[in-house]
Design a protein around this motif. Structure first.
Motif, PDB file in Angstrom:
ATOM      1  N   LEU A 109      -5.493   0.168   4.947  1.00 22.70           N
ATOM      2  CA  LEU A 109      -4.266  -0.073   5.691  1.00 22.70           C
ATOM      3  C   LEU A 109      -4.446   0.281   7.161  1.00 22.70           C
ATOM      4  O   LEU A 109      -4.007  -0.472   8.051  1.00 22.70           O
ATOM      5  CB  LEU A 109      -3.115   0.736   5.092  1.00 22.70           C
ATOM      6  CG  LEU A 109      -1.753   0.562   5.769  1.00 22.70           C
ATOM      7  CD1 LEU A 109      -1.334  -0.904   5.732  1.00 22.70           C
ATOM      8  CD2 LEU A 109      -0.707   1.434   5.088  1.00 22.70           C
ATOM      9  N   THR A 113       0.830  -1.206   0.000  1.00 22.74           N
ATOM     10  CA  THR A 113       0.000   0.000   0.000  1.00 22.74           C
ATOM     11  C   THR A 113       0.862   1.253   0.000  1.00 22.74           C
ATOM     12  O   THR A 113       0.461   2.292  -0.531  1.00 22.74           O
ATOM     13  CB  THR A 113      -0.934   0.025   1.222  1.00 22.74           C
ATOM     14  OG1 THR A 113      -0.175  -0.202   2.414  1.00 22.74           O
ATOM     15  CG2 THR A 113      -2.005  -1.051   1.104  1.00 22.74           C
ATOM     16  N   THR A 115      -7.403   2.935  -0.129  1.00 21.58           N
ATOM     17  CA  THR A 115      -6.221   2.143   0.179  1.00 21.58           C
ATOM     18  C   THR A 115      -5.676   2.489   1.557  1.00 21.58           C
ATOM     19  O   THR A 115      -5.305   1.609   2.338  1.00 21.58           O
ATOM     20  CB  THR A 115      -5.137   2.363  -0.886  1.00 21.58           C
ATOM     21  OG1 THR A 115      -5.688   2.118  -2.188  1.00 21.58           O
ATOM     22  CG2 THR A 115      -3.974   1.410  -0.685  1.00 21.58           C
TER      23      THR A 115
END
Length: 390
Positions: free
Chosen positions: A322, A217, A318
């Motif tokens: 995470l 990521t 994203t």
């Protein structure tokens, strides 16, 4: 209570799969494709309509690469420039013909890498988009594999000792008429740690898995991430076309040697082997040797994306993913604590059941220990067992 473990594991699986990372990537693909088409419409109107299909092919192949296929980014990018060269040559470098045979167009396409009209820009594009797209591809694959592994761990087979200890913890107090009291926190933790001793062995591998997700990521959302890479396609294509125009005379000489001179066909000619290239009435061949004119075009093209059109959803999804997955870094190591905290510990009572007696919560709770020895026949042993036959 025996259903707590699979339910707890199912929770993280559902949350992981609910993040729309693939959908955000497809949205970004559409935005980057529109961005590139807009570049053609603004700077190269005579070939914009035909270039639409070539651009569509490029971004379709990129999305298929990330989501499914095993193609290489280099093959995709070089194939795109192979298909783009006939348009650039017939529209900008050697314009004026209304119809050109498909054989001639195929010759231009096949000879593109030998003629090298776009200089180093095709490989520059490969370099700039390969790493973030590969990271995106691996991330989606890793998520699918991780979800399958997590699902496997929810089907935990409880040993006879574990089942007995769970039943005692939950129901032995009922034999004393204490139907509303809950097990003490320390009691619960010892029992659950014994039941989940094998699951805890997964923790080092899970930690490594989270670290890999963090690295992927970071690449995707970083300064050279997927967003920048895909939105950077349009400027690179523009530079490649300008390079071909600046070197038009040399390219024309090489093409005439490799593919001969194109033959203009009448409109009534059979269409089976002819590609029609309509000529815009307002089109005037550019003086490609005038570097200043091309430099002005380079600087005048509105290649910077509009702020309201920036696909921030990709970065946001994203990063949110995470941040979420980091909360579960100790998922397997702390599963016993989480189960006890969420389902068994008393939240509104000052007393609890420690396996043998009613005690005040937080005081003299530790009345139960777990034997950590492998294959021990006394994995669960409580002081209360010596005093109460429950």
């Amino acid at each position: 209570m025996l259903c707590l473990i699979p339910e707890y594991v199912e929770c993280i699986v559902t949350e992981v799969l609910s993040f729309p990372l693939a959908e955000a990537f497809i949205s970004l693909i559409h935005i980057a494709s529109n961005h590139t088409n807009f570049m053609f419409k603004t700077g190269y109107r005579t070939m914009a309509e035909e270039a639409t299909e070539v651009v569509k092919g490029l971004f379709t192949d990129i999305s298929l690469y990330v989501l499914d296929t095993s193609w290489s980014i280099e093959d995709i990018v070089l194939g795109f420039f192979d298909s783009l060269f006939p348009l650039v040559y017939n529209r900008l470098i050697h314009p004026g013909l209304s119809e050109v045979s498909l054989d001639y167009l195929e010759c231009l396409r096949s000879a593109r890498q030998d003629i090298n009209p776009f200089g180093t820009y095709p490989m520059k594009m490969v370099t700039e988009i390969a790493e973030p797209l590969q990271a995106m591809k691996i991330l989606l694959q890793v998520l699918n594999v991780g979800s399958e592994v997590i699902n496997m761990t929810k089907n935990i087979v409880l040993t006879r000792e574990c089942t007995r200890a769970l039943v005692k913890m939950q129901y032995c107090s009922h034999c004393h008429g204490l139907t509303l009291i809950k097990p003490c926190g320390a009691y619960c933790l010892n029992v659950m740690r014994g039941c989940l001793a094998n699951v805890a062995d997964v923790d080092p591998h899970w930690q490594a898995y989270i670290s890999n997700l963090n690295e992927l990521t970071g690449i995707i959302t970083g300064p050279q991430g997927v967003e920048r890479a895909l939105l950077g396609v349009a400027p690179l294509v523009n530079e490649a076309i300008l390079h071909a125009q600046l070197n038009g005379p040399e390219i024309s000489t090489t093409v005439s040697k490799v593919c001969d001179q194109p033959q203009e066909r009448a409109i009534t000619t059979s269409q089976e082997n002819i590609a029609r290239i309509p000529v815009m009435p307002s089109f005037k061949p550019q003086a490609v040797t005038l570097f200043a004119n091309l430099t002005q075009r380079r600087s005048s093209l509105p290649l910077k994306e509009v702020k309201t059109d920036r696909p921030r959803t990709m970065k946001k999804n994203t990063r949110d993913f995470l941040n979420y997955i980091r909360q579960y870094r100790t998922f397997y190591a702390s599963m016993a604590e989480q189960i006890c905290a969420d389902d068994l510990r008393p939240h509104d009572s000052s007393t609890c059941w420690n396996g043998g007696n009613v005690v005040e919560s937080g005081f003299a709770e530790i009345n139960c220990v777990v034997d950590p020895r492998p294959n021990s026949r006394n994995v669960f042993k409580c002081d209360g067992d010596r005093h109460k036959n429950t």
